[in-house]
Write an enzyme that holds these catalytic residues in place. Sequence first.
Site, PDB file in Angstrom:
ATOM      1  N   GLU A 257       0.952  -1.462   0.362  1.00  0.00           N
ATOM      2  CA  GLU A 257       0.331   0.253  -0.241  1.00  0.00           C
ATOM      3  C   GLU A 257       1.452   1.515  -0.102  1.00  0.00           C
ATOM      4  O   GLU A 257       1.538   2.062   1.353  1.00  0.00           O
ATOM      5  CB  GLU A 257      -0.498  -0.028   1.554  1.00  0.00           C
ATOM      6  CG  GLU A 257      -1.819  -1.225   1.042  1.00  0.00           C
ATOM      7  CD  GLU A 257      -3.227  -0.872   0.576  1.00  0.00           C
ATOM      8  OE1 GLU A 257      -3.619   0.086  -0.198  1.00  0.00           O
ATOM      9  OE2 GLU A 257      -3.930  -2.162   0.954  1.00  0.00           O
TER      10      GLU A 257
ATOM     11  N   CYS B 239      -2.612   9.752   2.600  1.00  0.00           N
ATOM     12  CA  CYS B 239      -2.404   9.133   1.317  1.00  0.00           C
ATOM     13  C   CYS B 239      -3.194   9.567   0.529  1.00  0.00           C
ATOM     14  O   CYS B 239      -3.026   9.133  -0.723  1.00  0.00           O
ATOM     15  CB  CYS B 239      -1.831   6.913   1.877  1.00  0.00           C
ATOM     16  SG  CYS B 239      -2.899   6.541   2.790  1.00  0.00           S
TER      17      CYS B 239
HETATM   18  P1  NDP Z   1       8.318   5.291   4.461  1.00  0.00           P
HETATM   19  O1  NDP Z   1       8.652   4.058   3.124  1.00  0.00           O
HETATM   20  O2  NDP Z   1       9.674   5.793   5.016  1.00  0.00           O
HETATM   21  O3  NDP Z   1       7.976   3.889   5.383  1.00  0.00           O
HETATM   22  C1  NDP Z   1       7.224   3.285   5.855  1.00  0.00           C
HETATM   23  C2  NDP Z   1       7.588   1.860   7.061  1.00  0.00           C
HETATM   24  O4  NDP Z   1       8.796   1.617   6.179  1.00  0.00           O
HETATM   25  C3  NDP Z   1       7.853   2.494   8.265  1.00  0.00           C
HETATM   26  O5  NDP Z   1       8.152   2.135   9.316  1.00  0.00           O
HETATM   27  C4  NDP Z   1       9.692   2.342   7.740  1.00  0.00           C
HETATM   28  O6  NDP Z   1      10.926   2.769   8.877  1.00  0.00           O
HETATM   29  C5  NDP Z   1      10.117   1.340   7.064  1.00  0.00           C
HETATM   30  N1  NDP Z   1      11.153   1.499   6.415  1.00  0.00           N
HETATM   31  C6  NDP Z   1      12.256   2.288   5.442  1.00  0.00           C
HETATM   32  N2  NDP Z   1      12.830   1.597   5.305  1.00  0.00           N
HETATM   33  C7  NDP Z   1      12.376   0.159   5.187  1.00  0.00           C
HETATM   34  C8  NDP Z   1      13.530  -0.895   4.417  1.00  0.00           C
HETATM   35  N3  NDP Z   1      14.432  -0.906   3.467  1.00  0.00           N
HETATM   36  N4  NDP Z   1      12.904  -2.403   4.724  1.00  0.00           N
HETATM   37  C9  NDP Z   1      11.321  -2.316   4.752  1.00  0.00           C
HETATM   38  N5  NDP Z   1      11.453  -1.595   5.998  1.00  0.00           N
HETATM   39  C10 NDP Z   1      11.980   0.105   6.089  1.00  0.00           C
HETATM   40  O7  NDP Z   1       7.017   5.781   4.854  1.00  0.00           O
HETATM   41  P2  NDP Z   1       6.456   6.370   6.096  1.00  0.00           P
HETATM   42  O8  NDP Z   1       6.578   6.575   7.128  1.00  0.00           O
HETATM   43  O9  NDP Z   1       7.060   8.122   4.879  1.00  0.00           O
HETATM   44  O10 NDP Z   1       4.820   6.948   5.448  1.00  0.00           O
HETATM   45  C11 NDP Z   1       4.571   8.126   4.102  1.00  0.00           C
HETATM   46  C12 NDP Z   1       4.139   7.198   2.803  1.00  0.00           C
HETATM   47  O11 NDP Z   1       3.055   6.005   3.026  1.00  0.00           O
HETATM   48  C13 NDP Z   1       3.479   8.040   2.330  1.00  0.00           C
HETATM   49  O12 NDP Z   1       4.116   8.041   0.348  1.00  0.00           O
HETATM   50  C14 NDP Z   1       1.583   7.792   2.204  1.00  0.00           C
HETATM   51  O13 NDP Z   1       1.289   8.471   0.768  1.00  0.00           O
HETATM   52  C15 NDP Z   1       2.234   6.083   1.807  1.00  0.00           C
HETATM   53  N6  NDP Z   1       0.737   5.550   2.701  1.00  0.00           N
HETATM   54  C16 NDP Z   1      -0.353   5.423   2.034  1.00  0.00           C
HETATM   55  C17 NDP Z   1      -1.027   4.563   2.557  1.00  0.00           C
HETATM   56  C18 NDP Z   1      -2.033   3.279   1.809  1.00  0.00           C
HETATM   57  O14 NDP Z   1      -3.139   3.113   2.232  1.00  0.00           O
HETATM   58  N7  NDP Z   1      -1.543   3.516   0.440  1.00  0.00           N
HETATM   59  C19 NDP Z   1      -1.854   4.862   3.912  1.00  0.00           C
HETATM   60  C20 NDP Z   1      -0.990   5.877   4.441  1.00  0.00           C
HETATM   61  C21 NDP Z   1       0.374   6.085   4.069  1.00  0.00           C
HETATM   62  P3  NDP Z   1      11.544   3.636   9.541  1.00  0.00           P
HETATM   63  O15 NDP Z   1      10.125   4.771   9.674  1.00  0.00           O
HETATM   64  O16 NDP Z   1      12.194   3.929  10.880  1.00  0.00           O
HETATM   65  O17 NDP Z   1      11.856   4.500   8.707  1.00  0.00           O
END
Ligand code: NDP
Length: 497
Positions: free
Chosen positions: A241, A275
Amino acid sequence: MVPGASGIVDGHLVSTSPATGEEVARFPVAAPADVAAAVERARAAGLWWEQLGYAERKRRLLRFRSLMTQRMGDLAALMVAEGGKPRIDATMEIFVTVEHIAWAAKHARKVLGPRRVGGSLLQPEYAGRLEYRPYGVVGVIGPWNYPLFTPMGSIAYALAAGNAVVFKPSEYTPAVGQWYVDLFQEVVPEHPVLQIVHGLGDVGATLCRSGVDKLAFTGSTATGKKVMAACAESLTPVLVECGGKDALLVDADADVRAAADAALWGAMTNAGQSCVGIERVYVHEKVYDQFLQVLVADAEKLSYGEDPTKDIGPITMPGQRETIRRHIDAALADGGRALLGGPDSVRGPVARPTILVDVPESNPAVCEETFGPTMTVAKVKSMDEAVAKANAVPYGLGGAVFSKRHGVALARQLRAGMVAVNSTFAFAVLPALPFGGVGQSGFGRIHGQDGLREFARASSIAKRRLPSVVPLLTYRHTEKSVALGERIVRLMHGRSR
Ligand code: NDP
């Protein structure tokens, strides 16, 4: 630390308030061995949880939902402190989440439980039986913007389907995640059915490679691709997602006041960090001026600041503030005009509401995810033009349409997983509707029946109940039985219609 920043201090993940910079919580960072141990514990816990059966799982999940509802004041306060959300945004997030937990709990048996499926006229001797069994251990990786609602869209549905879950929350909102994992352990104290591992992205990457049976990721498209690549190494199935650049379309016959109200709320709620936030608006030329007039007048009344009673709170992730600033600057440099806000919209941790017009469609403010309280508004000559422009980005998450006569027809033309007609975000608050996107917004679905099935595998059983009239699955067939089979097949399938 910069307000809202997170970081590792002495082996602990520290989260801070985006409003004040004060420390909110700290948790030990999970080393790879800790993640492996959590998954190992989850495997045994998952077997126990599955054997508990639908009725008892439903009882526990509904209790979890009730406790969350009873303590919503505490949870909202934590969401405000750690994410910087206005209090009302946090509270509404809780309202919608408890609805989803209840829906998943109440519908799991009906959607996933054993059932007979239809037989075949050619092979009436077999009875089909289908049920959906849990994967076992599901890894969930969540973002910070809706630290309760978004991960719970995977967690609650995975638990209702009978899986154990290991959850890695965003580094920016670990305390919110820990709060509800602790709460769940109050209603399921026997085994670690829901666990949490804290840390930065590398902990998420470790979870992808930890042997979980399915990985549900919500976050940015860039990270989603990394998650897929890591899971591909072990052929671990994924739910992805990702982000969006949702458009709202306003037709000539729309209720313009309602459309402006929805566009404003859809773009600005949660400080635009949604999102499915409205980032682009396409308005029919016949109502464009009227729409802008109402929109700007309403937007001017919005309050913003660090105080949680404001309409728009601080931007949670420090790095995002730069993206918002960059998109506004790019729009203005490319001939765009700001009807509200402008080059100085981002001040400290807060971004003020910004409405941009006359921005070329190729500009980053129109085609990249901004994730802030900004929107572009464009005039279109026809709704065909509006649809074409709305669909011209690689994302395809949600969208909205305002039209008295053509709402559903327009909604069906949008290349998006979900569309609200004469509203915005409505698909997210109906628990029975699947939630998810297409294209660069990802694939797979949370919520609804599809959301339950996302966390279960079809288990098919075909049982003989009679001797065969046309024995196919044996060497003991005869010329006569094959001829009979041929007659039946010709009768059933051979006629042209
Ligand atoms: P990120 O992609 O930066 O992070 C998402 C999660 O992935 C965090 O827990 C992060 O950890 C983790 N992560 C980071 N690097 C890795 C890796 N290499 N492998 C596995 N996990 C990893 O997104 P954001 O947290 O900034 O969220 C915002 C984004 O989420 C926006 O693009 C938004 O549109 C989307 N979103 C989508 C939704 C949907 O339902 N489609 C709903 C809500 C948000 P850490 O934070 O520790 O870096």
